[in-house]
Design an enzyme around this catalytic site. Structure first.
Site, short mmCIF file in Angstrom:
data_model
loop_
_atom_site.label_atom_id
_atom_site.label_comp_id
_atom_site.label_asym_id
_atom_site.label_seq_id
_atom_site.Cartn_x
_atom_site.Cartn_y
_atom_site.Cartn_z
CB SER A 44 -0.85 -0.07 1.20
OG SER A 44 -1.56 1.29 1.10
CE1 TYR A 80 -3.84 -2.25 5.59
CE2 TYR A 80 -3.02 -0.42 4.68
CZ TYR A 80 -3.69 -1.42 4.66
OH TYR A 80 -4.04 -1.73 3.22
#
Length: 258
Positions: A138, A148
């Site tokens: 990401s 994350y």
């Protein structure tokens, strides 16, 4: 055209990967927790694309289940030519005061499973002299947005290192680094994205098409869209204090009460 194994295949980017790969006449091994959704998807893919779709129900936070998927990747009688490590989840919680069991599960799915399955695939593929591994990271890997970001930073760095190790073996490794994509991901994670502008969002079909094109070219870092390539470039050269300030701003939006 060969067989592709896709984790997290029942929803989001994994679902789009399954459809595009099936359309390109790849047989599929579909991996996710929801047997009903996987079975329905397999039937749809076989009927629409005329390919074979195998269902492999697995919870990638469970080490026994991860090993079952790894064994499938090591099966040289039914070789997998493309591994798509796509499974992931959003926690929508702070580490301090959060549920540590959920954090550990996320780490297992987005880090440990990627490690184990990439190794299993790479060993089988290098023995055959061909194959590709696509790990979904990401743009968050370059930011400072909780665990994350940490997980995806690991995936990005790991994939780059794997690409170096695989040089001249006939096997490639690619890290897909998208930004916000219109999928079920945020809804399933109960993440409020109403404050994010429309320009921030990408279309899943375009992201997957770009990723698969980059895999075919042997690209190591795949960042779909000019705007996210620009954001990534800025994040790499910006002072880390500025990157951390953006992380604090995002947390204030996502957790206005604390």
């Amino acid at each position: 055209m060969g067989t592709a194994l896709v984790t997290g295949a029942s929803a989001g980017l994994g679902l789009e990967f399954a459809w595009q790969l099936a359309t390109a006449k790849h047989d599929l091994v579909l991996v996710a927790r929801d047997e009903e959704r996987l079975t329905r998807l397999a039937s749809q893919l076989e009927a629409a694309a005329g390919i074979r779709a195998e269902v492999l129900v697995a919870d990638l936070s469970d080490r026994v289940d991860v090993e079952r998927v790894a064994l499938r990747l090591r099966d040289d009688e039914r070789p997998v030519g493309l591994l798509v490590n796509n499974a992931g989840l959003g926690l929508n919680q702070r580490l301090v005061g959060g549920d540590i069991a959920r954090e550990e599960a996320a780490l297992d799915v987005m880090v440990r499973a990627v490690l184990v399955l990439s190794q299993a695939a790479a060993e089988s593929m290098t023995a055959r002299g061909r194959g590709a591994i696509l790990n979904v990271a990401s743009v968050a890997a370059l930011l400072a947005s909780g665990t994350y970001s940490a997980h995806k930073a690991w995936v990005r760095s790991f994939t780059e290192g794997l690409a170096v190790e695989l040089k001249d073996t006939g096997v490639t490794a690619t890290a897909l680094c998208p930004g916000f994509v219109h999928t079920e991901f945020h809804e399933r994670g109960a993440i409020d994205v109403s404050s994010y502008p429309a320009i921030a969002w990408l279309n899943a079909e375009n992201v997957v098409a770009a990723a698969l094109a980059d895999v075919r070219r042997g690209v190591v870092i795949s960042t779909p869209s000019v705007r996210y390539r620009t954001i990534s470039a800025l994040a790499r050269i910006a002072p880390r204090s500025a990157v951390r300030a953006v992380g604090r701003y995002r947390k204030a939006i996502e957790h206005p009460d604390g």
